[in-house]
Design a protein around this motif. Structure first.
Motif, mmCIF file in Angstrom:
data_model
loop_
_atom_site.group_PDB
_atom_site.id
_atom_site.type_symbol
_atom_site.label_atom_id
_atom_site.label_comp_id
_atom_site.label_asym_id
_atom_site.label_seq_id
_atom_site.Cartn_x
_atom_site.Cartn_y
_atom_site.Cartn_z
ATOM 1 N N VAL A 120 43.596 -36.090 43.707
ATOM 2 C CA VAL A 120 43.402 -34.731 43.713
ATOM 3 C C VAL A 120 44.765 -34.111 43.597
ATOM 4 O O VAL A 120 45.439 -34.721 43.881
ATOM 5 C CB VAL A 120 42.606 -34.279 45.008
ATOM 6 C CG1 VAL A 120 41.274 -34.712 45.188
ATOM 7 C CG2 VAL A 120 43.464 -34.313 46.043
ATOM 8 N N LEU A 167 42.388 -40.756 46.567
ATOM 9 C CA LEU A 167 41.087 -41.019 47.282
ATOM 10 C C LEU A 167 41.317 -42.274 48.117
ATOM 11 O O LEU A 167 41.521 -43.150 47.696
ATOM 12 C CB LEU A 167 39.766 -41.110 46.262
ATOM 13 C CG LEU A 167 38.295 -41.168 47.003
ATOM 14 C CD1 LEU A 167 38.137 -39.821 47.487
ATOM 15 C CD2 LEU A 167 37.334 -41.622 45.844
ATOM 16 N N LEU A 208 35.870 -36.123 47.380
ATOM 17 C CA LEU A 208 37.134 -35.367 47.027
ATOM 18 C C LEU A 208 37.511 -34.246 47.782
ATOM 19 O O LEU A 208 38.796 -33.826 48.005
ATOM 20 C CB LEU A 208 36.840 -34.765 45.556
ATOM 21 C CG LEU A 208 36.661 -35.947 44.511
ATOM 22 C CD1 LEU A 208 36.131 -35.156 43.023
ATOM 23 C CD2 LEU A 208 37.838 -36.830 44.197
ATOM 24 N N SER A 264 39.047 -31.722 35.987
ATOM 25 C CA SER A 264 39.820 -32.929 36.181
ATOM 26 C C SER A 264 40.588 -33.103 34.672
ATOM 27 O O SER A 264 40.220 -32.495 33.632
ATOM 28 C CB SER A 264 39.066 -34.052 36.579
ATOM 29 O OG SER A 264 38.036 -34.547 35.324
ATOM 30 N N TYR A 273 41.419 -34.595 40.006
ATOM 31 C CA TYR A 273 40.610 -33.450 40.152
ATOM 32 C C TYR A 273 41.378 -32.224 40.891
ATOM 33 O O TYR A 273 42.172 -32.521 41.631
ATOM 34 C CB TYR A 273 39.269 -33.817 41.114
ATOM 35 C CG TYR A 273 38.607 -34.745 40.330
ATOM 36 C CD1 TYR A 273 37.368 -34.253 39.479
ATOM 37 C CD2 TYR A 273 38.654 -36.251 40.376
ATOM 38 C CE1 TYR A 273 36.561 -35.109 38.987
ATOM 39 C CE2 TYR A 273 38.035 -37.089 39.969
ATOM 40 C CZ TYR A 273 37.101 -36.708 39.128
ATOM 41 O OH TYR A 273 36.215 -37.599 38.736
#
Length: 159
Positions: free
Chosen positions: A18, A48, A55, A82, A105
């Motif tokens: 992220v 992650l 997420l 993303s 993302y």
């Protein structure tokens, strides 16, 4: 009799991450400077991990770890977008053999005003709150520039 060593499994990073663009209502953006690369400024990022349910949990965890800000107390938004990028060769050792790309993302975290930040010193050494356009000139990652462009667009502005 020979006693062998038990191999400890290597924990590789997941190539799913992220990017959380922390900003204020008036588009001041939090930039943090990497400890391992002086002069490299960025938004909050992170991969992650097994304990994350998804997420959003990753975004909340990374914001807390890297800034000390509790994202659950502010407007965290999944931007439903993303980017896939090539992992820099000098960071590929963190990933399983053969992994060369990461999917990142984008999230936004809106705060009412700039907050004091508590950095994770092993990850970041400095922070600044700057205008979103200045942030786009200072970050090293094209995906971070893309997120900043999207922040402007969400407010009817362009870079």
């Amino acid at each position: 009799m020979t006693v062998g060593k038990i191999a400890t499994p290597v924990a590789f990073k997941t190539p799913i991450s992220v990017l959380v663009l922390i900003h204020t209502v008036d588009l001041k953006v939090l930039l943090i400077e990497r400890a391992d690369k002086p002069g490299f400024w960025q938004s909050v990022t992170g991969s992650l991990e097994v304990e994350d349910a998804g997420l959003v949990d990753t975004a909340i965890r990374e914001v807390m770890e890297e800034t000390g800000i509790d994202a659950t107390q502010h407007k965290l938004a999944d931007w439903q977008t993303s980017n896939t990028y090539e992992i820099y060769p000098h960071w590929r050792y963190r990933y399983a053999p053969g992994v060369t790309e990461n999917i990142e993302y984008q999230f936004g975290l809106e705060l009412p005003e700039p907050l004091a930040v508590k950095l994770a010193p092993d990850e970041h050494v400095n922070y600044e709150w700057v205008d979103w356009r200045e942030a786009a000139e200072r970050v090293f990652s094209w995906t971070n520039v893309d997120a900043l462009r999207k922040l402007g667009e969400r407010h009817g502005l362009t870079l």
